[in-house]
Design a protein around this motif. Sequence first.
Motif, PDB file in Angstrom:
ATOM      1  N   UNK A 274      34.664 120.758   0.520  1.00  0.00           N
ATOM      2  CA  UNK A 274      35.039 120.358  -1.097  1.00  0.00           C
ATOM      3  C   UNK A 274      34.096 118.852  -0.938  1.00  0.00           C
ATOM      4  N   UNK A 275      34.620 117.999  -0.239  1.00  0.00           N
ATOM      5  CA  UNK A 275      34.113 116.834  -0.112  1.00  0.00           C
ATOM      6  C   UNK A 275      32.554 116.655  -0.131  1.00  0.00           C
ATOM      7  N   UNK A 276      32.036 117.553   0.749  1.00  0.00           N
ATOM      8  CA  UNK A 276      30.553 117.554   0.965  1.00  0.00           C
ATOM      9  C   UNK A 276      29.768 118.213  -0.342  1.00  0.00           C
ATOM     10  N   UNK A 277      30.278 119.271  -0.626  1.00  0.00           N
ATOM     11  CA  UNK A 277      30.052 119.797  -1.919  1.00  0.00           C
ATOM     12  C   UNK A 277      29.734 118.841  -3.356  1.00  0.00           C
ATOM     13  N   UNK A 278      30.888 117.888  -3.497  1.00  0.00           N
ATOM     14  CA  UNK A 278      30.943 117.175  -4.668  1.00  0.00           C
ATOM     15  C   UNK A 278      29.680 115.997  -4.216  1.00  0.00           C
ATOM     16  N   UNK A 279      29.664 115.577  -3.005  1.00  0.00           N
ATOM     17  CA  UNK A 279      28.799 114.547  -2.566  1.00  0.00           C
ATOM     18  C   UNK A 279      27.246 115.179  -2.936  1.00  0.00           C
ATOM     19  N   UNK A 280      27.071 116.173  -2.257  1.00  0.00           N
ATOM     20  CA  UNK A 280      25.717 116.831  -2.698  1.00  0.00           C
ATOM     21  C   UNK A 280      25.385 117.007  -4.124  1.00  0.00           C
ATOM     22  N   UNK A 281      26.355 117.469  -4.807  1.00  0.00           N
ATOM     23  CA  UNK A 281      26.105 117.625  -6.339  1.00  0.00           C
ATOM     24  C   UNK A 281      25.836 116.374  -6.993  1.00  0.00           C
ATOM     25  N   UNK A 282      26.793 115.362  -6.519  1.00  0.00           N
ATOM     26  CA  UNK A 282      26.475 114.009  -7.137  1.00  0.00           C
ATOM     27  C   UNK A 282      25.225 113.590  -6.708  1.00  0.00           C
ATOM     28  N   UNK A 283      24.910 113.653  -5.485  1.00  0.00           N
ATOM     29  CA  UNK A 283      23.508 112.849  -5.241  1.00  0.00           C
ATOM     30  C   UNK A 283      22.324 113.655  -6.041  1.00  0.00           C
ATOM     31  N   UNK A 284      22.311 114.871  -5.975  1.00  0.00           N
ATOM     32  CA  UNK A 284      21.371 115.651  -6.502  1.00  0.00           C
ATOM     33  C   UNK A 284      21.075 115.309  -7.898  1.00  0.00           C
ATOM     34  N   UNK A 285      22.343 115.450  -8.491  1.00  0.00           N
ATOM     35  CA  UNK A 285      22.351 115.282 -10.016  1.00  0.00           C
ATOM     36  C   UNK A 285      21.895 113.886 -10.395  1.00  0.00           C
ATOM     37  N   UNK A 286      22.219 112.748  -9.646  1.00  0.00           N
ATOM     38  CA  UNK A 286      21.873 111.272  -9.680  1.00  0.00           C
ATOM     39  C   UNK A 286      20.331 111.164  -9.757  1.00  0.00           C
TER      40      UNK A 286
END
Length: 313
Positions: free
Chosen positions: A265-277
Amino acid sequence: MEEAKLDSKSKSIPNENLRFGERALSAGGAAFISAVIVNPLDVVKTRLQAQAAGVPYQGSCRLGCFDSNSTLVHDLRSSSSPGMCRITGSASVCSDHQYKGTLDVFCKIIRQEGFSRLWRGTNASLALAVPTVGIYMPCYDYFRNRMEGFTTEKSPTLTPYVPLVAGIIARSLACISCYPVELAKTRMQAFKGTQRDVKLPGVWKTLVDVINPVKGSSNGQNYRMLWTGLGAQLARDVPFSAICWSILEHTRRSIFSFIGEEPRAGSIIGANFTAGFVAGGVAAAVTCPLDVAKTRRQIEVVINSSPPLRQVH
């Protein structure tokens, strides 16, 4: 045994198996939260763009355009001779009501209008964000999954372009269906109140003023004014979505491949946030001129209907 249960739970509801209603609910909830948090920045951006377009704040300063003979031109479009434009009015008064940058807009809105005015148009943003994103995100996922399945089987070389096409279609549908509220939001944010205690027009009153700018001038054709600037809105949103989703999907997959192991869950949220940013930043920078054009188109009727300029000697 416990690890197997956890793995089965984490894989039990993959993104592709979410129903349309579940996608709409989650996207609408995210849009609700982001609209409240980001609204002050949206107000600041709109004020700066509106000032550059010549919006008269408090009636103290106006954008005066002069031709080569130093004659004041009321309508720049009616002037065929080259000239220059500058803010007219008292220098001391103009400087107090003229924005000089992002931080200056924040400070002057708080000082002159009150802290709560930074959330001017939030009700329109909320009324707009939930249905728009509730249409946009589920439609994007739907079209992307369908087209990826088709291209993977029929023409794998076209698969990388699927996010671009899905983003264009989904954003166009969302933009057209909810545009009048977007128009009201921009106008509510662009113009400030002259008094702190006076309640400013809401979404409904703003839309009524768009249809009937002059009392007693009701006309059936005036309802077309609710879609004033739709072309400019699509000209901004369609390229934004195409650029954003193309970068986002590629970046997100690259991050997941770099992580290697089964994402949690943590890595998914981090990946989505980074990619979205990254994707949102690039798309916003590229389409910023189109965003300025959209704002000017949405407020130009109000600018043109303001009192005529007086020549300043």
